[in-house]
Design a protein around this motif. Structure first.
Motif, PDB file in Angstrom:
ATOM      1  N   GLY A  76      14.016  98.684  29.866  1.00 48.34           N
ATOM      2  CA  GLY A  76      14.891  99.628  29.158  1.00 48.34           C
ATOM      3  C   GLY A  76      15.486  99.004  27.901  1.00 48.34           C
ATOM      4  O   GLY A  76      15.624  99.669  26.869  1.00 48.34           O
ATOM      5  N   VAL A  77      15.845  97.727  27.981  1.00 52.92           N
ATOM      6  CA  VAL A  77      16.414  97.069  26.801  1.00 52.92           C
ATOM      7  C   VAL A  77      15.337  96.907  25.722  1.00 52.92           C
ATOM      8  O   VAL A  77      15.609  97.067  24.525  1.00 52.92           O
ATOM      9  CB  VAL A  77      17.056  95.707  27.156  1.00 52.92           C
ATOM     10  N   VAL A  78      14.113  96.621  26.143  1.00 52.83           N
ATOM     11  CA  VAL A  78      13.004  96.561  25.167  1.00 52.83           C
ATOM     12  C   VAL A  78      12.923  97.894  24.431  1.00 52.83           C
ATOM     13  O   VAL A  78      12.802  97.949  23.194  1.00 52.83           O
ATOM     14  CB  VAL A  78      11.661  96.230  25.865  1.00 52.83           C
ATOM     15  N   GLU A  79      13.044  98.983  25.170  1.00 47.73           N
ATOM     16  CA  GLU A  79      12.988 100.312  24.556  1.00 47.73           C
ATOM     17  C   GLU A  79      14.190 100.536  23.621  1.00 47.73           C
ATOM     18  O   GLU A  79      14.054 101.190  22.580  1.00 47.73           O
ATOM     19  CB  GLU A  79      12.912 101.393  25.645  1.00 47.73           C
ATOM     20  N   GLU A  80      15.348  99.972  23.973  1.00 41.67           N
ATOM     21  CA  GLU A  80      16.507 100.096  23.053  1.00 41.67           C
ATOM     22  C   GLU A  80      16.215  99.416  21.714  1.00 41.67           C
ATOM     23  O   GLU A  80      16.596  99.923  20.650  1.00 41.67           O
ATOM     24  CB  GLU A  80      17.761  99.478  23.683  1.00 41.67           C
ATOM     25  N   PHE A  81      15.554  98.269  21.771  1.00 41.06           N
ATOM     26  CA  PHE A  81      15.167  97.609  20.514  1.00 41.06           C
ATOM     27  C   PHE A  81      14.171  98.485  19.741  1.00 41.06           C
ATOM     28  O   PHE A  81      14.249  98.591  18.511  1.00 41.06           O
ATOM     29  CB  PHE A  81      14.555  96.227  20.786  1.00 41.06           C
ATOM     30  N   ALA A  82      13.219  99.103  20.456  1.00 35.86           N
ATOM     31  CA  ALA A  82      12.241  99.965  19.778  1.00 35.86           C
ATOM     32  C   ALA A  82      12.952 101.140  19.109  1.00 35.86           C
ATOM     33  O   ALA A  82      12.655 101.489  17.956  1.00 35.86           O
ATOM     34  CB  ALA A  82      11.197 100.464  20.773  1.00 35.86           C
TER      35      ALA A  82
ATOM     36  N   ARG B  94       9.543  83.068  30.344  1.00 32.63           N
ATOM     37  CA  ARG B  94      10.798  83.165  29.579  1.00 32.63           C
ATOM     38  C   ARG B  94      10.538  83.717  28.174  1.00 32.63           C
ATOM     39  O   ARG B  94      11.429  84.281  27.545  1.00 32.63           O
ATOM     40  CB  ARG B  94      11.489  81.789  29.519  1.00 32.63           C
ATOM     41  N   LEU B  95       9.302  83.559  27.683  1.00 28.25           N
ATOM     42  CA  LEU B  95       8.932  84.112  26.368  1.00 28.25           C
ATOM     43  C   LEU B  95       8.618  85.612  26.429  1.00 28.25           C
ATOM     44  O   LEU B  95       8.531  86.275  25.391  1.00 28.25           O
ATOM     45  CB  LEU B  95       7.695  83.385  25.826  1.00 28.25           C
ATOM     46  N   ARG B  96       8.441  86.134  27.638  1.00 29.31           N
ATOM     47  CA  ARG B  96       7.931  87.504  27.773  1.00 29.31           C
ATOM     48  C   ARG B  96       8.844  88.546  27.127  1.00 29.31           C
ATOM     49  O   ARG B  96       8.384  89.484  26.465  1.00 29.31           O
ATOM     50  CB  ARG B  96       7.720  87.846  29.259  1.00 29.31           C
ATOM     51  N   PHE B  97      10.164  88.394  27.314  1.00 19.45           N
ATOM     52  CA  PHE B  97      11.087  89.389  26.741  1.00 19.45           C
ATOM     53  C   PHE B  97      10.964  89.390  25.211  1.00 19.45           C
ATOM     54  O   PHE B  97      10.834  90.454  24.594  1.00 19.45           O
ATOM     55  CB  PHE B  97      12.522  89.090  27.187  1.00 19.45           C
ATOM     56  N   LEU B  98      10.983  88.209  24.592  1.00 18.99           N
ATOM     57  CA  LEU B  98      10.810  88.130  23.137  1.00 18.99           C
ATOM     58  C   LEU B  98       9.477  88.755  22.723  1.00 18.99           C
ATOM     59  O   LEU B  98       9.406  89.508  21.744  1.00 18.99           O
ATOM     60  CB  LEU B  98      10.869  86.668  22.671  1.00 18.99           C
ATOM     61  N   ALA B  99       8.427  88.460  23.480  1.00 15.06           N
ATOM     62  CA  ALA B  99       7.105  89.004  23.136  1.00 15.06           C
ATOM     63  C   ALA B  99       7.131  90.529  23.178  1.00 15.06           C
ATOM     64  O   ALA B  99       6.646  91.200  22.254  1.00 15.06           O
ATOM     65  CB  ALA B  99       6.054  88.458  24.107  1.00 15.06           C
ATOM     66  N   GLU B 100       7.733  91.080  24.238  1.00 18.37           N
ATOM     67  CA  GLU B 100       7.731  92.545  24.377  1.00 18.37           C
ATOM     68  C   GLU B 100       8.606  93.205  23.311  1.00 18.37           C
ATOM     69  O   GLU B 100       8.254  94.261  22.769  1.00 18.37           O
ATOM     70  CB  GLU B 100       8.177  92.938  25.792  1.00 18.37           C
TER      71      GLU B 100
ATOM     72  N   GLU C 182       6.699  93.005  20.006  1.00 21.45           N
ATOM     73  CA  GLU C 182       5.621  94.003  19.959  1.00 21.45           C
ATOM     74  C   GLU C 182       6.181  95.407  19.789  1.00 21.45           C
ATOM     75  O   GLU C 182       5.611  96.231  19.052  1.00 21.45           O
ATOM     76  CB  GLU C 182       4.782  93.926  21.237  1.00 21.45           C
ATOM     77  N   ALA C 183       7.310  95.674  20.436  1.00 22.28           N
ATOM     78  CA  ALA C 183       7.895  97.025  20.358  1.00 22.28           C
ATOM     79  C   ALA C 183       8.353  97.341  18.937  1.00 22.28           C
ATOM     80  O   ALA C 183       8.074  98.420  18.407  1.00 22.28           O
ATOM     81  CB  ALA C 183       9.072  97.144  21.333  1.00 22.28           C
TER      82      ALA C 183
ATOM     83  N   VAL D 130       8.355  92.340  10.193  1.00 22.19           N
ATOM     84  CA  VAL D 130       9.249  91.863  11.257  1.00 22.19           C
ATOM     85  C   VAL D 130       9.444  90.361  11.084  1.00 22.19           C
ATOM     86  O   VAL D 130       8.472  89.613  10.890  1.00 22.19           O
ATOM     87  CB  VAL D 130       8.650  92.151  12.656  1.00 22.19           C
ATOM     88  N   GLY D 131      10.705  89.919  11.142  1.00 17.91           N
ATOM     89  CA  GLY D 131      11.023  88.497  11.169  1.00 17.91           C
ATOM     90  C   GLY D 131      11.771  88.177  12.454  1.00 17.91           C
ATOM     91  O   GLY D 131      12.312  89.077  13.108  1.00 17.91           O
ATOM     92  N   VAL D 132      11.796  86.899  12.816  1.00 18.03           N
ATOM     93  CA  VAL D 132      12.499  86.493  14.038  1.00 18.03           C
ATOM     94  C   VAL D 132      13.366  85.288  13.713  1.00 18.03           C
ATOM     95  O   VAL D 132      12.869  84.290  13.162  1.00 18.03           O
ATOM     96  CB  VAL D 132      11.512  86.148  15.175  1.00 18.03           C
ATOM     97  N   ARG D 133      14.653  85.390  14.026  1.00 16.85           N
ATOM     98  CA  ARG D 133      15.569  84.269  13.772  1.00 16.85           C
ATOM     99  C   ARG D 133      15.763  83.444  15.034  1.00 16.85           C
ATOM    100  O   ARG D 133      16.078  83.998  16.096  1.00 16.85           O
ATOM    101  CB  ARG D 133      16.920  84.782  13.285  1.00 16.85           C
TER     102      ARG D 133
END
Ligand code: FMN
Length: 373
Positions: free
Chosen positions: A159-165, A211-217, A220-221, A231-234
């Motif tokens: 659900g949080v992944v979807e909030e980012f999307a 542990r990387l999975r959340f960042l990956a998802e 991708e979202a 997209v950039g990542v800090r």
């Protein structure tokens, strides 16, 4: 030195965008959103437009959900009203010839129920040692200790992944040129990355890959909305802010770099030091990490933390970074790019007006260059 000979002013291709120079404005929370609703205002628009000489502006952290907020008066990007507020900002920046990314932010455990009426959420029920939230309580405002958070269920993580999307869709609707994921400084994404805060035993915890999975998802979202090249990542591998810790940050963040290389994001932005003065000549990043990062990741590397013109030019010349983000210098020097180009002195910022208030210490720092040119 003319701008043409100055490496800071060499144009740069950042993912899908052609930038006029190598200077970014670092993301900075200024806590001036309109209440109720945490909405960016006309004053916010003026503030960013004044700084649009930077090749890229990165917005202050903007929360993707109510429970993702950790500090009072920060503007969100989850409601229609907030999206409309940000539209004013992007229009003003674009009219001034600038480009702007939204920094998407979820604070996770660095929060407090006084902000949103809920128990803060995190990968695991582990409190952030020493972390504070900034709240309004009754008539007063101030910093309070953050409580032990509640662990998100596996379904809730999705659900949080979807909030980012959704936040990325709102950012696109608001006219942003792209988004930066805030995976630094001890907030939610970094809480998933690091072993101290992530004690999960589902697919989002345990091994480094998990542990990387959340960042990956999440990456991708949001890339599904903007394209990975916007997209950039800090990240902040060598800072331990908000109680965060990991026994092997070097290995962990090279794995992050390889992941982001595979996903094809436009840039990695390393936040190298907290807003404190560095001793002259001190490099806060351990020897070897910069070159290893360059080898692991083929996109743009942006650095931030204690840079002045000389340090910025030196790291660009070394080839270990492609862009430099300036934080505090941009607070008090709206025309920082022009001052750096002309070698003009910089104005020191007033810390008392960093967070909260109105135009004072926000939009009233004058440009020097008009008078000097
Ligand atoms: C007032 C203030 C607010 C900040 N807010 C954020 C933020 O919202 N997101 C973030 O990633 N970093 C934030 N930072 C960190 C800056 O982006 C930057 O990394 C830091 O100030 C070091 O760079 P500098 O020495 O050029 O100021 C903030 C810093 C300051 C001074």
């Amino acid at each position: 030195m003319s701008r043409t000979d100055d490496i800071l002013f060499r144009p740069h291709r950042l993912g899908a965008l052609d930038l006029k120079n190598r200077i970014a404005m670092a993301p900075m929370t200024r806590s001036r959103a309109a209440q109720p609703g945490n909405v960016a205002t006309e004053l916010t628009a003026t503030y960013y437009a004044q700084r649009s000489g930077a090749g890229l502006l990165i917005s202050e952290g903007t929360q993707v959900s109510p429970v993702g907020q950790g500090y009072a008066f920060t503007p969100g990007i989850h409601s229609a009203e907030q999206t409309a507020g940000w539209r004013r900002v992007t229009e003003a920046v674009h009219a001034s010839g600038g480009r702007i990314f939204a920094q998407l932010w979820h604070v996770g455990r660095v929060s407090h129920p006084l902000l949103h009426g809920q128990q803060p959420v995190a990968p695991s029920a582990v409190a952030a040692a020493g972390a504070k939230a900034f709240v309004v309580d009754g008539g007063g405002i101030g910093m309070v200790d953050t409580p032990t958070p509640r662990a998100l269920t596996t379904d809730e993580v999705r659900g949080v992944v979807e909030e980012f999307a959704q936040a990325a869709r709102n950012a696109r609707d608001a006219g942003f040129d792209g988004v930066e994921l805030h995976a630094a400084n001890g907030y939610l994404i970094e809480q998933f990355l690091r072993s101290e805060s992530n004690r999960r035993d589902d697919a989002y915890g345990g091994s480094v890959d998990n542990r990387l999975r959340f960042l990956a998802e999440v990456t991708e979202a949001v890339a599904g909305v903007f394209g990975a090249d916007k997209v950039g990542v800090r990240i902040s591998p060598f800072l331990e802010l908000n109680g965060i810790h990991d026994d092997d940050p070097h290995g962990l963040f090279l794995a992050v770099a390889r992941l982001l290389d595979g996903l094809g994001v436009a840039y990695i932005h390393t936040s190298e030091s907290s807003p404190m003065e560095l001793p002259p000549g001190h490099d806060p990043v351990p020897a070897g990490f910069r070159t290893a990062l360059r080898e692991a990741y083929r996109g743009t590397i942006m650095v931030a933390g204690g840079y002045d013109g000389a340090r910025a030019r030196a790291i660009l010349e070394s080839g270990l970074a492609d862009m430099v983000a300036f934080g505090r210098p941009y607070i008090s020097n709206p025309d920082l790019d022009a001052r750096l180009a002309a070698g003009l002195p910089l104005t020191e910022p007033d810390r008392a007006t960093f967070y909260g208030g109105g135009a004072q210490g926000y939009t009233d720092y004058p440009p020097l260059t008009q008078a000097a040119e």
